[in-house]
Design a protein around this motif. Structure first.
Motif, PDB file in Angstrom:
ATOM      1  N   ASP A  74       1.122  10.186   6.689  1.00  6.94           N
ATOM      2  CA  ASP A  74       0.671   8.815   6.899  1.00  6.94           C
ATOM      3  C   ASP A  74       0.747   8.087   5.557  1.00  6.94           C
ATOM      4  O   ASP A  74      -0.104   8.266   4.689  1.00  6.94           O
ATOM      5  N   SER A  76       0.274   5.101   4.791  1.00  2.64           N
ATOM      6  CA  SER A  76      -0.747   4.081   4.540  1.00  2.64           C
ATOM      7  C   SER A  76      -1.942   4.650   3.774  1.00  2.64           C
ATOM      8  O   SER A  76      -2.661   3.908   3.111  1.00  2.64           O
ATOM      9  N   LYS A  77      -2.127   5.958   3.842  1.00  3.24           N
ATOM     10  CA  LYS A  77      -3.265   6.585   3.175  1.00  3.24           C
ATOM     11  C   LYS A  77      -2.910   7.159   1.810  1.00  3.24           C
ATOM     12  O   LYS A  77      -3.737   7.787   1.165  1.00  3.24           O
ATOM     13  N   ILE A  78      -1.658   6.965   1.374  1.00  2.00           N
ATOM     14  CA  ILE A  78      -1.203   7.551   0.116  1.00  2.00           C
ATOM     15  C   ILE A  78      -1.268   6.501  -0.988  1.00  2.00           C
ATOM     16  O   ILE A  78      -0.842   5.364  -0.812  1.00  2.00           O
ATOM     17  N   ASP A  79      -1.777   6.916  -2.135  1.00  2.00           N
ATOM     18  CA  ASP A  79      -1.782   6.060  -3.315  1.00  2.00           C
ATOM     19  C   ASP A  79      -0.382   6.105  -3.917  1.00  2.00           C
ATOM     20  O   ASP A  79      -0.007   7.083  -4.567  1.00  2.00           O
ATOM     21  N   ASN A  85       0.955  12.504  -5.651  1.00  2.77           N
ATOM     22  CA  ASN A  85       0.274  12.578  -4.354  1.00  2.77           C
ATOM     23  C   ASN A  85       1.273  12.734  -3.217  1.00  2.77           C
ATOM     24  O   ASN A  85       1.045  13.493  -2.267  1.00  2.77           O
TER      25      ASN A  85
END
Length: 194
Positions: A74, A76-79, A85
């Motif tokens: 996902d 959208s949840k990754i920096d 990361n």
């Protein structure tokens, strides 16, 4: 009783007569006519596929690593400011090798002792890694779950005798080395210029 015995004998005879797959040599494929000692890798692979064609499929976690599906990521949840990361997420559940060098021109026995201590510290922190010595000052840490490699890297570069940790062709120098201090100075000057 006699009729049951006759029916059973008749059924058994019919089954054994019709169970033969090929009645003559012309019906067999070319690779099946070979002597088993003359089989090549492709013939053995076909034989294995034929053997396993009626087997139930394996569970996801029982499949060989190259046949397992990639985990869904996902984004959208990754920096996205930290590319490590993303690498960490893509290596989850995949085997990953990390090269670790020991500083100070150690002997093979000294490297063995130091890396053994590091490995046991990682295991105590629930980071499972196998360790293999490749030279007098270098070893490989093999992680079954590649996402753990970056956590292990954070621990390893803190160690006084760690020279460099290499993950996916990227070098991370130990915090007690000259290279690390030079990189830190470069980062500081770039930050000051901004």
């Amino acid at each position: 009783m006699h009729t049951v015995y006759c029916i059973l004998l008749f059924t058994t005879a019919i089954c054994t007569i019709h169970c033969k797959k090929f009645t003559n040599e012309e019906d067999k494929p070319a690779w099946a006519k070979k002597n088993i000692r003359d089989y090549n890798d492709a013939d053995l692979e076909r034989l294995l596929e034929q053997w396993e064609e009626d087997d139930e499929p394996l569970e996801q976690d029982e499949l060989p690593e190259h046949l397992r599906p990639q985990p869904n990521i996902d984004f959208s949840k990754i920096d996205m400011t930290n590319p490590e990361n993303l690498l960490k997420l893509t290596k989850k559940g995949r085997t990953l090798m990390v090269f670790v060098s020991v500083d100070g021109n150690p002997s093979r026995e000294e490297t063995e002792e130091i890396t053994k201590l590091w490995q046991s510290s990682l295991w105590n922190n629930h980071i499972q890694a196998e360790r293999y010595l490749v030279s007098d000052d270098r070893s490989i840490f093999l992680f079954k779950d590649g996402s753990q490699a970056w956590d292990a890297k954070e621990f390893l570069i803190e160690q006084e005798r760690c020279k460099v940790v290499v993950i996916e062709n990227k070098s991370y120098y130990g915090k007690h080395t000259e290279e690390y201090k030079e990189e830190a100075d470069e980062r500081k000057t770039k930050k000051d210029e901004l």
